[in-house]
Design an enzyme around this catalytic site. Structure first.
Site, mmCIF file in Angstrom:
data_model
loop_
_atom_site.group_PDB
_atom_site.id
_atom_site.type_symbol
_atom_site.label_atom_id
_atom_site.label_comp_id
_atom_site.label_asym_id
_atom_site.label_seq_id
_atom_site.Cartn_x
_atom_site.Cartn_y
_atom_site.Cartn_z
ATOM 1 N N GLU A 1 1.753 0.301 -13.805
ATOM 2 C CA GLU A 1 2.302 1.371 -12.969
ATOM 3 C C GLU A 1 2.598 0.902 -11.546
ATOM 4 O O GLU A 1 3.649 1.202 -10.988
ATOM 5 C CB GLU A 1 1.319 2.549 -12.898
ATOM 6 C CG GLU A 1 1.131 3.282 -14.206
ATOM 7 C CD GLU A 1 -0.010 4.298 -14.173
ATOM 8 O OE1 GLU A 1 -0.247 4.921 -15.209
ATOM 9 O OE2 GLU A 1 -0.667 4.466 -13.116
ATOM 10 N N GLU A 2 1.644 0.175 -10.946
ATOM 11 C CA GLU A 2 1.758 -0.178 -9.526
ATOM 12 C C GLU A 2 2.554 -1.442 -9.263
ATOM 13 O O GLU A 2 3.210 -1.552 -8.231
ATOM 14 C CB GLU A 2 0.363 -0.311 -8.898
ATOM 15 C CG GLU A 2 -0.372 1.003 -8.832
ATOM 16 C CD GLU A 2 -1.633 0.930 -7.994
ATOM 17 O OE1 GLU A 2 -1.952 -0.152 -7.448
ATOM 18 O OE2 GLU A 2 -2.309 1.968 -7.878
ATOM 19 N N GLY B 1 -4.544 -1.520 -8.479
ATOM 20 C CA GLY B 1 -5.658 -0.929 -9.207
ATOM 21 C C GLY B 1 -5.753 0.544 -8.895
ATOM 22 O O GLY B 1 -5.053 1.049 -8.015
ATOM 23 N N SER C 1 0.841 -1.193 0.000
ATOM 24 C CA SER C 1 0.000 0.000 0.000
ATOM 25 C C SER C 1 0.878 1.245 0.000
ATOM 26 O O SER C 1 1.914 1.276 0.670
ATOM 27 C CB SER C 1 -0.887 -0.022 1.251
ATOM 28 O OG SER C 1 -1.482 1.234 1.469
#
Length: 164
Positions: free
Chosen positions: A68-69, A49, A38
């Protein structure tokens, strides 16, 4: 529409923030799922997401967000369902299944915010998600129940004569 430093938030007509996410699996067996740390709580795990951009389709947004994440590319599979979170802020998230074909060594969020990623057995992922992000655990629980587009959550209201 609201502006955020690097993105524009989009909302549907009912005021839900439009989001997209992927359950990223190591293989088509769907027994190991990739979670990311996180951004707010780096010691906790989440499903990658985020918000959809204007004019973006849910599937395209989901693929962009996991790139991206989580720093992954893969084969986008079925829509598992559309999940609603009615707390403030309200979210409506399109959740897809993705089979990972490529893991980047360095990716946007690993460089910019030190985000980590880790493979989990589905049962273990459900346990770690239930503490911090119960709605993310619901994605995997639905998958275990054989979730597919035909029995996914629907945003359309049921017709009055379909009630028992």
């Amino acid at each position: 529409m609201k502006c955020k430093p690097n993105q524009t938030r989009t909302y549907d007509p009912e005021g839900f923030k439009k989001r997209a996410a992927c359950l990223c699996f190591r293989s088509e067996r769907e027994d190991e799922v990739l979670l990311v740390s996180s951004s707010r709580y780096p010691d906790r795990w989440i499903v990658p997401g985020g918000g959809m951009e204007p004019e973006e389709e849910p599937g395209g947004a989901a693929v962009r967000e996991v790139y991206e994440e989580a720093g992954v590319k893969g084969k986008l599979g079925r829509l598992l369902g559309v999940f609603e979170q009615n707390q403030d802020p309200k979210h409506r998230t399109y959740v897809y299944v993705l089979t990972v074909t490529e893991l980047l060594e360095d990716w946007e969020d690993s460089v910019s915010i030190g985000r980590k990623r880790e493979w989990f057995k589905v049962e273990d992922a459900i346990k770690v998600l239930q503490c911090h992000k119960p709605v993310h655990a619901e994605y995997l629980e639905k998958l275990k129940l054989g979730g597919s587009p035909t029995n996914g959550n629907s945003m359309a209201p049921s017709s009055p004569d379909s009630d028992p």
